[in-house]
Each structure stands twice: as C-alpha cells, then as structure tokens.
Design a protein around this motif. Structure first.
Motif, short mmCIF file in Angstrom:
data_model
loop_
_atom_site.label_atom_id
_atom_site.label_comp_id
_atom_site.label_asym_id
_atom_site.label_seq_id
_atom_site.Cartn_x
_atom_site.Cartn_y
_atom_site.Cartn_z
N VAL A 111 0.68 -1.14 0.59
CA VAL A 111 0.07 -0.13 0.55
C VAL A 111 1.04 1.00 -0.27
N GLN A 112 2.05 1.02 0.50
CA GLN A 112 2.19 2.53 0.53
C GLN A 112 3.49 2.73 -0.70
N GLU A 113 4.27 1.98 -1.55
CA GLU A 113 4.99 1.84 -2.33
C GLU A 113 3.21 2.42 -3.50
N THR A 114 2.33 1.96 -3.16
CA THR A 114 1.14 2.00 -4.26
C THR A 114 0.61 3.09 -4.46
N GLU A 115 1.11 4.14 -2.62
CA GLU A 115 0.47 4.91 -2.33
C GLU A 115 2.58 6.73 -2.79
N GLU A 116 3.13 5.54 -3.35
CA GLU A 116 4.36 6.47 -3.37
C GLU A 116 3.94 7.20 -5.16
#
Length: 120
Positions: A111-116
């Motif tokens: 999720v964090q990678e997607t947000e980034e």
C-alpha cells in the motif's frame, strides 16, 4: 468406474469384513479355551484346596501388580503425548500468527509503495 467394478469392489469389501469377523471369533474362542483350560488345570491339580487357593492368591496378586504397572505406564505415555501435542499446536499457532503478521506487513508495504507511485 464401471458398474461391474463397483460391484466387485463391494463384494471384496464384504469378504474382508467376513474374514475379520471370523478371525475375531476364532481369537475369542482360543482365549476362552485357554482360560478354561488354565482354570481346569488349577482346579484339578493334585494339590490341596488350601495350596490351590494360596497359589491363586499369589497369581492374582502378581497379575494385579502387572496390570497396575501397565496402567501407570499407559497414563504416563498418554500424559507425555498430550504435552507433545499441546506444544506442537502452540508452535503451529505461533507460526501461523507470524505468517499472518508477515502478510500484513507485506500488505502495508505494498500500500505504501502504491501511494508513493501515485504521488509521483
């Protein structure tokens, strides 16, 4: 599977069941015969009644001691097995919890990678 094969399998199963029943009956008859023979041997032995009764008491006492020892050993083994099973289940539960935690961490990282990626 054809109908003939199913019928043949069922017949074989029935024959096996019948053989097992016959074997169980034969074993029971042999055991009963051994007991009757042993009792008859003791009762008709050329000993006095008092000697026979004393011998029966001694053998009964010995048999009881062996049985008690067997029960004690069995209880110990069951207790050990229960402990081992309990330990295994606890270990397995912890392993599953670790896997779940790892999956959650992986999900959070994804999720964090997607947000980034979205922010870029």
């Amino acid at each position: 599977m054809s109908l003939l094969k199913k019928i043949e399998m069922k017949r074989k199963k029935q024959r096996r069941v019948q053989k097992r029943k016959k074997a169980a009956v034969a074993t029971a008859v042999a055991a009963a015969g051994a007991l009757v023979g042993g009792a008859a041997g003791i009762l008709f032995a050329p000993k006095s009644g008092k000697e026979t009764r004393e011998e029966l008491k001694e053998k009964s006492k010995t048999a009881k001691e062996k049985l008690d020892e067997g029960v004690k050993n069995t209880k110990e083994k069951v207790s050990e097995s229960k402990t081992k099973i309990k330990e295994y289940l606890e270990k397995r539960k912890k392993t599953e919890e670790v896997k779940e935690d790892a999956e959650e961490v992986e999900t959070v990282e994804t999720v964090q990678e997607t947000e980034e990626n979205i922010e870029e």
